[in-house]
Design an enzyme around this catalytic site. Sequence first.
Site, PDB file in Angstrom:
ATOM      1  N   LYS A 146      37.818 -14.745 -42.258  1.00 50.25           N
ATOM      2  CA  LYS A 146      38.291 -15.754 -43.221  1.00 50.25           C
ATOM      3  C   LYS A 146      38.733 -15.079 -44.523  1.00 50.25           C
ATOM      4  O   LYS A 146      38.402 -13.925 -44.764  1.00 50.25           O
ATOM      5  CB  LYS A 146      37.180 -16.762 -43.530  1.00 50.25           C
ATOM      6  CG  LYS A 146      36.492 -17.351 -42.312  1.00 50.25           C
ATOM      7  CD  LYS A 146      37.352 -18.322 -41.519  1.00 50.25           C
ATOM      8  CE  LYS A 146      36.498 -18.979 -40.442  1.00 50.25           C
ATOM      9  NZ  LYS A 146      37.249 -19.805 -39.521  1.00 50.25           N
TER      10      LYS A 146
HETATM   11  C1  LIG Z   1      36.026 -20.706 -38.736  1.00 47.36           C
HETATM   12  C2  LIG Z   1      36.079 -22.178 -38.764  1.00 47.36           C
HETATM   13  C3  LIG Z   1      34.936 -22.981 -38.661  1.00 47.36           C
HETATM   14  C4  LIG Z   1      33.599 -22.472 -38.244  1.00 47.36           C
HETATM   15  O1  LIG Z   1      33.076 -21.417 -38.866  1.00 47.36           O
HETATM   16  P1  LIG Z   1      32.033 -20.423 -38.173  1.00 47.36           P
HETATM   17  O2  LIG Z   1      31.489 -19.699 -39.355  1.00 47.36           O
HETATM   18  O3  LIG Z   1      32.784 -19.559 -37.230  1.00 47.36           O
HETATM   19  O4  LIG Z   1      30.994 -21.238 -37.491  1.00 47.36           O
HETATM   20  C5  LIG Z   1      35.070 -24.343 -38.825  1.00 47.36           C
HETATM   21  N1  LIG Z   1      36.265 -24.914 -39.025  1.00 47.36           N
HETATM   22  C6  LIG Z   1      37.387 -24.197 -39.102  1.00 47.36           C
HETATM   23  C7  LIG Z   1      38.674 -24.901 -39.360  1.00 47.36           C
HETATM   24  C8  LIG Z   1      37.348 -22.806 -38.958  1.00 47.36           C
HETATM   25  O5  LIG Z   1      38.481 -22.110 -39.018  1.00 47.36           O
END
Ligand SMILES: *Cc1c(COP(=O)(O)O)cnc(C)c1O
Length: 364
Positions: A185
């Site tokens: 991210k």
């Molecule tokens: C990455 C993501 C999540 C979940 O995050 P994790 O930390 O991988 O559990 C939720 N919603 C969206 C849109 C994402 O891109």
Amino acid sequence: MIPHLNLQRQTEPYQQELAEAAARVVASGWFILGKELERFEEDWSRYCGARFAVGTGNGLDAIALIFKALAFPEGSEVIVPAQTFIASLLGVRQAGLVPVLAEPDPATYNLDPAGIEALITSRTRAILPVHLYGKCCDMDAIRAVAEKYQLVVVEDAAQAHGATWKGRPAGSLGDISAFSFYPAKNLGALGDAGAVVTDDEALTRRIRLLRNYGSEEKYYNELPGINSRLDEIQAAMLSVRLRYLDEENKQRRLIARRYLNEMRNPDIRLPDASTCEEDAWHLFVVRATDRAHFRAFLEQKGIQSAVHYPIAPHRQKAFPEWHGLSLPVTEQLHREVVSLPLFPGLTDEEQQCVIDAVNQYRLP
Ligand SMILES: *Cc1c(COP(=O)(O)O)cnc(C)c1O
């Protein structure tokens, strides 16, 4: 090969600072629910322009904890975009609620506010806009529907760290929001981590309890909680990386702006540019009618691409109950989207290669 994403390259400039922060935590002998987390929660809430942040083990848990804390009657419905990462839907389901899938706006790929009202029933309690690929949803329109029907607005801001909507940061645009700090991210930990952000003090307290076995005082359980805490090492890593988030997002915007200006190909549809300077450009997603052919062409030019996401949630094996749904916009997007290389540290020459390849591509 030009990578679609390169975390080694992105982490390299901060390696020393990360190592020092990790060493500080090791020396402290305190690894869960301590000062590092407190500091990060304070910094992150301030960054998002909200009063509170609560660290969680990951983004999925952040979404599930929000819905558990909201405590809607079991079987209540939440309107969720059908064009999203699976976690948005799973978080709703984990709290015993029913996601109702809504079509995206084909121009922005985000939840189409015009389609929400038709999905509202007497059981609807919330809307979960997802700021997909780092672009904020049309929050004015979504909040207007929410107000009219007295619905809670929960933001899934997992791809939108530092994105803004009319100058306000993602995470402060609804009633409560969820972030993921998965390594890829825009703000990534060196492992799993997430957070809930809100101005609501009562909800904050419930989520603090719920993430820690429902307990404030050790061995006294007020609520049936789970174990989902953001640990001290990851909080320390995030505090280092947060210092560079704005600079990194600025680099992402510059690359996106360059792509938007210089890519010209009638067969490749570029992402919406109308909010370019506000978007966090987590991903740069184009559309190709013959995706396999386009990706093979890129690969032959030494460019790695990715697909976010290849199969729509309602077509996944895990959810047979949704297989009868017809969501043509979502299905078309899932057939056509291609994510091109875009990350801080992508060199000018690499950007030029990507631009040239897109411009040279022709349909078979
Ligand atoms: C990455 C993501 C999540 C979940 O995050 P994790 O930390 O991988 O559990 C939720 N919603 C969206 C849109 C994402 O891109």
